[in-house]
Design an enzyme around this catalytic site. Structure first.
Site, PDB file in Angstrom:
ATOM      1  N   GLU A   1       1.082  -1.375   0.156  1.00  0.00           N
ATOM      2  CA  GLU A   1       0.110   0.139   0.251  1.00  0.00           C
ATOM      3  C   GLU A   1       1.131   1.273   0.097  1.00  0.00           C
ATOM      4  OE1 GLU A   1      -1.012  -2.556   1.865  1.00  0.00           O
ATOM      5  OE2 GLU A   1      -2.602  -3.211   1.644  1.00  0.00           O
TER       6      GLU A   1
ATOM      7  N   PHE B   1     -11.257  -7.376  14.707  1.00  0.00           N
ATOM      8  CA  PHE B   1      -9.610  -7.450  13.769  1.00  0.00           C
ATOM      9  C   PHE B   1      -9.919  -6.757  12.862  1.00  0.00           C
ATOM     10  CE2 PHE B   1      -9.376  -9.915   9.361  1.00  0.00           C
ATOM     11  CZ  PHE B   1      -7.836 -10.279   9.975  1.00  0.00           C
ATOM     12  N   GLN B   2      -8.426  -6.585  12.094  1.00  0.00           N
ATOM     13  CA  GLN B   2      -7.514  -5.269  11.452  1.00  0.00           C
ATOM     14  C   GLN B   2      -8.761  -4.336  11.056  1.00  0.00           C
ATOM     15  OE1 GLN B   2      -8.274  -7.008   8.146  1.00  0.00           O
ATOM     16  NE2 GLN B   2      -6.033  -7.601   8.287  1.00  0.00           N
TER      17      GLN B   2
ATOM     18  N   LYS C   1     -17.244  -0.538   7.067  1.00  0.00           N
ATOM     19  CA  LYS C   1     -17.459  -1.334   5.947  1.00  0.00           C
ATOM     20  C   LYS C   1     -19.587  -1.699   5.671  1.00  0.00           C
ATOM     21  CE  LYS C   1     -17.267  -6.676   4.603  1.00  0.00           C
ATOM     22  NZ  LYS C   1     -16.238  -7.659   4.868  1.00  0.00           N
TER      23      LYS C   1
ATOM     24  N   MET D   1      24.797   8.863   0.286  1.00  0.00           N
ATOM     25  CA  MET D   1      24.561   9.500   1.389  1.00  0.00           C
ATOM     26  C   MET D   1      24.974  10.028   2.993  1.00  0.00           C
ATOM     27  SD  MET D   1      24.267  12.658   1.050  1.00  0.00           S
ATOM     28  CE  MET D   1      22.946  13.998  -0.682  1.00  0.00           C
TER      29      MET D   1
END
Ligand SMILES: Cc1ncc(C[n+]2csc(CCOP(=O)(O)OP(=O)(O)O)c2C)c(N)n1
Ligand SMILES: [Mg+2]
Lengths: 592, 185
Positions: free
Chosen positions: A66, A128-129, A178, A490
């Site tokens: 993501e 959950f999640q 949802k 760097m």
């Protein structure tokens, strides 16, 4: 009196109500906002939305992580000026967006992130999640929303697009439960304008301030214009050109302002700041007037604030009042859109008598060794500066280049001369390694006709190299130049300069990038000598598929000049010259 | 006269949309930018859907202006005003539970009178005193009551309002602070 209840004339009818789910409303609204492509990754809490997606003319790019989706939306926005969209599920999907959101926030990039959330009845139960993504992203978004009713989806998304793209742009996150996605409502699109009583993005300067600015400009003997990111974002390049043609004032660019004023224009001085041109930094310290356009005096630009541009009056043209006097105290703030303010100033400015100043800057240039391409040993080995220089030459300076973060990013900024806005996409404020490949893919979708080059380090490229699979699956063609120096270069450079040369955790082993490309069904080319550069660049351009060029460059090269963090802007570390070579002016002729 | 570069205690009044999470946004801004809140009060107003906040911060003039400007960037903030230099009324409210029985009760009540504080609850071995006023006044009363034994005390943040006929309607104050340069004539 029923007739007076509505304002409709007899011929008009109310838009008809349609029964739509929240999921449909998401895409319906996106289509109306002009969205044609989104970058995302599905999961439980966003499944209703994905299920409805095929009903709408929106292309979905399935990313591999993501973070890539957020960077793609970001690259899309930077290249096009339009809002980029990323989609993710709740919990880990949403948290994976975080780096990309912070990156967009720091550089004021308009993206909208849509995340699924657990059902509203479960919020707060550690379901959950479930993750508090609006809480997590609160300090790194311009604004965010939690939507738990289908009725609120369309209005909220419209607000999100408006907030993201207006005023000083920035990322907006919309978290949609949802159950809101699943619920069906009778939807009437009333086309009502977005109403946000507390949000007033426009600013305009006071007439007296404009007069004072004109006065300061007229009196200046050693003026410089700073071209910042705001010039690019306001599409103000044509007006800036006009301003410079009228006044003759030279222009220095910030990293994100590169391309906002053509690099090969005679009045262009080049980049300022930590790895800016030596003569630019010196000129800033000597200037008597700075006209800063759409930039925020970042510490990478100013060096030591106490000694910064001590002789200069400072006019700060800026859209965001919170930036005024934040880092550098300015003499005159002009609040507003850069383009609008240039438009107001233009009729009142005229040619300045600054020939002496310009001649002095020419002298400073002559004394500078920043253009050290010529003094690099031509031993047949590869120097990153040569690679970038050649890339500029063989692409005729016309490519849209997307860089990662590190030495290669600075070399790109120094040696690829951008003559057009939105042709350099780079992570400035956050300095996010892993940005380049996904951002370039977003830019590809925004600008199908551009030739796109990724310039990445061997370290940063590996952070998001998983998106090569996305390139293959979605037929996204970009050219990738990996500046492979075997180090987190760097950081190694800082270790060399400031940590006694102790290279702790900076040597980095990479996969065989040619084979990595091939494993994805893409192409790879290895280049170890300068004379191979041209052919490799040309082969990559000609390939239909994404092609990696693994440039094996000098391992322990450093970016010069360098202003150590916090040092005076003109206290620059310069490249040590080989014996017998004097600081010589370098005029790039294309022959170097 | 404190110099503009010198931090002083400043009082701001802000109108915000009455929505979930707005206080969190404001608190987060203060935390992130390192502004030090001395007190903060939020409550409803006579206008539906609009809350009013009073907050006090230690800040110099420049920081004060940037606090305002940053607050304006929050989408749910309707208006902000620094009323530090305006004629205004500001009040705190405190409840103080003093551990006194019948023997000293009269003495305490008499002292409270001087501070225009009043007893709002009396028990066999304690009484609760309510006082409104400036921080100074509250501090003064606390000092006087201390010897009798303070069992507990609670105090609101300051609420403030400017004097004069014009109310600060949430919808009329729109513009962020006028910003001045260092040498603006
Ligand atoms: C995500 C992230 N982690 C760490 C850093 C710190 N950092 C800045 S530049 C750099 C080295 C980059 O190495 P490489 O990608 O090989 O590029 P090079 O400097 O060698 O050109 C690192 C580790 C960063 N900017 N971003
Ligand atoms: Mg490297």
């Amino acid at each position: 009196m029923a007739a007076s209840v509505t304002n409709l004339t007899p011929n008009e009818t109310r838009p008809e109500a349609r029964r739509l789910t929240g999921a449909q409303l998401i895409w319906e609204t996106l289509v109306k906002e002009g969205v044609r492509v989104v970058f995302g990754y599905p999961g439980g809490a966003i499944m209703p939305a994905y299920d409805a997606l095929p009903q709408y003319p929106i292309r979905h790019i399935l990313v591999r992580h993501e973070q890539g989706a957020a960077h793609m939306a970001d690259g899309y926005a930077r290249a096009s000026g339009r809002v980029g969209v990323a989609v993710a599920t709740s919990g880990p999907g949403a948290t994976n967006l975080v780096t990309g959101i912070a990156n967009a926030m720091m550089d004021s990039i308009p993206i909208v992130c849509i995340t699924g959330q657990v059902a509203s009845t479960l919020i707060g139960s550690d379901a959950f999640q479930e993750t508090d993504i609006t809480g997590i992203t609160l300090p790194i978004t311009k604004h965010n929303f939690l939507v738990s009713r289908a009725e609120d989806i369309a209005p909220t998304l419209r607000q999100a697009f408006y907030i993201a793209s207006s005023g000083r742009p920035g990322p907006v996150l919309v978290d949609i439960t949802k159950d809101a996605q699943n619920a069906a409502i009778d939807y009437v699109d009333d086309g009502a304008p977005v109403r946000l009583p507390g949000y007033r993005p426009e600013r305009s300067p006071v007439p007296e301030e404009l007069e004072r600015a004109i006065e300061l400009i007229r009196k200046a003997k050693r003026p410089i214009v700073f071209c910042g990111h705001g010039v690019v974002k306001a599409n103000a390049t044509p007006l800036l050109l006009e301003f410079v043609h009228k006044t003759g004032i030279p222009v220095a660019q910030t990293l994100l302002g590169l391309g906002g004023f053509p690099a090969t224009h005679p009045s262009s001085l080049g980049m300022m700041g930590m790895h800016g041109e030596a003569w630019v930094n010196t000129a800033i310290q000597e200037a008597d007037l700075i006209i800063a356009l759409g930039m925020r005096f970042d510490d990478r630009v100013t060096g030591n604030l106490k000694t910064y541009a001590p002789n200069a009056k400072k006019i700060h043209v800026e859209l965001d009042p919170a930036e005024i006097n934040k880092n550098v105290k300015v003499d005159l703030p002009l609040l507003g859109d850069v383009r609008e303010i240039l438009r107001l100033l233009l009729p009142h400015v005229e040619k300045l008598d600054i020939a002496e100043w310009l001649a002095h800057i020419e002298e400073l240039k002559g004394d500078s060794a920043v253009r050290d391409i010529q003094v690099l040993p031509d031993n047949g080995r590869l120097f990153a500066a040569h690679v970038i220089h050649d890339l500029w030459r063989y692409t005729e300076g016309k490519a849209l280049v997307v860089t990662d973060v590190g030495q290669h990013q600075m070399w790109e900024a120094q040696y690829y001369k951008h003559d057009h806005p939105r042709k350099l996409v780079t992570s400035g404020g956050l300095g996010t390694m892993g940005f380049a490949l996904p951002a370039a893919m977003g830019a590809r979708l925004a600008c199908p006709d551009d030739e796109i080059w990724v310039v990445a380090g061997d370290g940063g490229f590996q952070m998001t190299a998983c998106e090569l699979a996305t390139c293959a699956q979605e037929n996204i063609k970009v050219n990738i130049a990996i500046i492979n120096n075997g180090y987190l270069g760097m950081v190694r450079q800082w270790q060399e300069f400031f940590y006694g040369g102790r290279y702790v955790a900076t040597p980095i082993k990479s996969p065989d990038f040619v084979k990595l490309a091939e494993a994805h069904g893409l192409s790879g080319i290895r280049v170890t000598r300068r004379e191979e550069v041209r052919e490799a660049v040309e082969r990559a351009r000609a390939n239909a598929e994404t092609t990696i060029i693994d440039f094996r460059v000098e391992q322990e090269d450093a970016v010069y000049p360098m202003v150590p963090a916090g040092a005076d802007l003109n206290a620059m570390i310069r490249r040590p010259l080989p014996e017998g070579v004097k600081h010589n002016p370098i005029y790039e002729t294309g022959e170097d | 006269m404190p110099s503009p570069q010198h931090p002083i205690l400043r009082t701001f009044v802000a109108y915000v949309e009455d929505r979930p999470g707005v206080l969190n946004r404001i608190a987060s801004l203060f935390r992130r930018r390192g502004y030090n809140i001395v007190s903060l009060n939020v409550g409803r107003t006579h206008e539906a859907g609009i809350s009013r906040m009073t907050f006090r911060v230690e800040a110099d003039e420049d920081t004060a202006r940037r606090i305002e400007a940053n607050l304006y960037k929050l989408v749910n903030v309707l208006s902000v005003e620094d009323i530090t230099d305006k004629p205004s009324v500001s009040r705190d409210l405190a409840l103080i539970k003093v551990s006194v029985g019948p023997d000293k009760r009269a003495e305490v009540l008499q002292l409270c009178e001087v501070f225009r504080a009043r007893a709002v609850d009396v028990g066999p071995r304690d009484l609760i005193v309510e006082i409104t006023g400036t921080q100074d006044k509250i501090d003064g009363l606390v000092a006087i009551l201390e010897p009798f034994g303070i069992a507990e005390m609670v105090q609101t943040g300051t609420v403030a309002m400017t004097r004069g006929p014009k109310g600060q309607a949430a919808t009329t104050m729109h513009q962020p602070p006028a910003l001045r340069g260092v040498d603006a004539a």
